[in-house]
Write a protein that holds these residues in place. Sequence first.
Motif, short mmCIF file in Angstrom:
data_model
loop_
_atom_site.label_atom_id
_atom_site.label_comp_id
_atom_site.label_asym_id
_atom_site.label_seq_id
_atom_site.Cartn_x
_atom_site.Cartn_y
_atom_site.Cartn_z
N LEU A 79 -4.37 17.57 -7.20
CA LEU A 79 -4.81 17.02 -5.93
C LEU A 79 -3.89 15.86 -5.54
O LEU A 79 -3.51 15.05 -6.38
N LYS A 80 -3.54 15.81 -4.24
CA LYS A 80 -2.64 14.76 -3.76
C LYS A 80 -3.18 14.16 -2.48
O LYS A 80 -3.80 14.85 -1.67
N THR A 81 -2.91 12.88 -2.30
CA THR A 81 -3.24 12.18 -1.08
C THR A 81 -2.36 10.95 -0.97
O THR A 81 -1.63 10.62 -1.91
N LYS A 82 -2.42 10.28 0.16
CA LYS A 82 -1.72 9.01 0.34
C LYS A 82 -2.77 7.95 0.61
O LYS A 82 -3.67 8.15 1.43
N ILE A 83 -2.64 6.84 -0.09
CA ILE A 83 -3.52 5.69 0.14
C ILE A 83 -2.74 4.70 0.99
O ILE A 83 -1.64 4.29 0.63
N ASN A 92 -5.79 -10.43 1.81
CA ASN A 92 -7.04 -9.67 1.84
C ASN A 92 -6.79 -8.27 2.38
O ASN A 92 -6.00 -8.09 3.30
N VAL A 93 -7.50 -7.30 1.83
CA VAL A 93 -7.39 -5.92 2.30
C VAL A 93 -8.25 -5.77 3.55
O VAL A 93 -9.46 -6.00 3.52
N LEU A 94 -7.60 -5.41 4.66
CA LEU A 94 -8.32 -5.25 5.92
C LEU A 94 -8.83 -3.83 6.11
O LEU A 94 -9.90 -3.64 6.69
N ASN A 95 -8.05 -2.85 5.64
CA ASN A 95 -8.41 -1.46 5.88
C ASN A 95 -7.81 -0.57 4.81
O ASN A 95 -6.71 -0.83 4.33
N ILE A 96 -8.55 0.46 4.43
CA ILE A 96 -8.06 1.46 3.48
C ILE A 96 -8.24 2.84 4.13
O ILE A 96 -9.33 3.15 4.61
N SER A 97 -7.18 3.62 4.12
CA SER A 97 -7.23 4.99 4.64
C SER A 97 -6.61 5.92 3.62
O SER A 97 -5.74 5.52 2.85
N GLU A 131 8.06 -16.00 5.43
CA GLU A 131 6.72 -16.21 6.00
C GLU A 131 5.81 -15.05 5.62
O GLU A 131 6.22 -13.90 5.67
N LYS A 132 4.56 -15.36 5.30
CA LYS A 132 3.59 -14.31 4.98
C LYS A 132 3.20 -13.58 6.25
O LYS A 132 2.96 -14.19 7.29
N VAL A 133 3.17 -12.24 6.17
CA VAL A 133 2.87 -11.41 7.34
C VAL A 133 1.91 -10.29 6.94
O VAL A 133 1.70 -10.01 5.76
N ILE A 134 1.32 -9.66 7.94
CA ILE A 134 0.48 -8.49 7.71
C ILE A 134 1.40 -7.35 7.28
O ILE A 134 2.47 -7.16 7.84
N ASP A 135 0.97 -6.58 6.29
CA ASP A 135 1.80 -5.48 5.78
C ASP A 135 0.95 -4.24 5.59
O ASP A 135 -0.26 -4.31 5.34
N ILE A 136 1.59 -3.10 5.72
CA ILE A 136 0.98 -1.79 5.46
C ILE A 136 1.59 -1.27 4.17
O ILE A 136 2.80 -1.12 4.06
N VAL A 137 0.74 -0.97 3.19
CA VAL A 137 1.18 -0.45 1.90
C VAL A 137 0.82 1.03 1.86
O VAL A 137 -0.33 1.41 2.07
N ASN A 138 1.81 1.87 1.60
CA ASN A 138 1.65 3.32 1.59
C ASN A 138 1.95 3.81 0.18
O ASN A 138 3.10 3.75 -0.26
N LEU A 139 0.93 4.29 -0.53
CA LEU A 139 1.10 4.71 -1.92
C LEU A 139 0.68 6.17 -2.11
O LEU A 139 -0.45 6.53 -1.78
N PRO A 140 1.55 7.00 -2.66
CA PRO A 140 1.15 8.37 -2.97
C PRO A 140 0.24 8.37 -4.20
O PRO A 140 0.45 7.58 -5.13
N PHE A 141 -0.76 9.23 -4.19
CA PHE A 141 -1.70 9.30 -5.31
C PHE A 141 -1.89 10.75 -5.71
O PHE A 141 -2.13 11.61 -4.85
N GLN A 142 -1.78 11.03 -7.00
CA GLN A 142 -1.99 12.37 -7.53
C GLN A 142 -3.03 12.33 -8.63
O GLN A 142 -3.11 11.37 -9.40
N TYR A 143 -3.80 13.40 -8.70
CA TYR A 143 -4.81 13.53 -9.75
C TYR A 143 -4.84 14.99 -10.19
O TYR A 143 -4.84 15.89 -9.35
N SER A 144 -4.87 15.19 -11.49
CA SER A 144 -4.96 16.57 -11.98
C SER A 144 -6.16 16.67 -12.91
O SER A 144 -6.32 15.86 -13.83
N ASN A 145 -7.01 17.66 -12.64
CA ASN A 145 -8.18 17.92 -13.51
C ASN A 145 -7.70 18.51 -14.81
O ASN A 145 -6.90 19.44 -14.83
#
Length: 146
Positions: A79-83, A92-97, A131-145
């Motif tokens: 199984l694969k998705t992007k976080i 602080n984390v504002l949003n998770i998709s 300077e500290k700024v708002i950032d979007i972090v895009n991480l691939p995530f994999q899981y195998s049963n």
Amino acid sequence: MKKILILLPVFIFEICSAQKAKAEKVKDKFESRQSQDMSVPPPPMIAFPAQYPKGNKAFLENVKKNLDKAALQSLGKNLKTKIILKINSDGNVLNISTYGNNETFNNEVKKAAETATGNIIWEAGKNNKGEKVIDIVNLPFQYSNS
């Protein structure tokens, strides 16, 4: 001879008009990929992206630990998705998709990511000036049963 002289300009005209049509199609394709609102500025360049306190690998391991493995048993092996996380300038984390092919897996990963980020303050992203700024972090995530 007259037929050849008449057909030659017609033939040349056909070739020229056919190439113009192809050029317009390429132009249309290029313009369709461009953003429609040119007044919107591009996102700022992030020189130092936001990070989980012990590194983004540690974050992905925490997400994996927090997954409800019983809910994922029937979904398949790989199984694969992007976080995608939006981190503000305070860390602080504002949003998770999550974005992937399997909606159930996406929902489970989102829950696990919310648990993993709980009350944790991330290292905020910084621009070229430091300077500290708002950032979007895009991480691939994999899981195998197993």
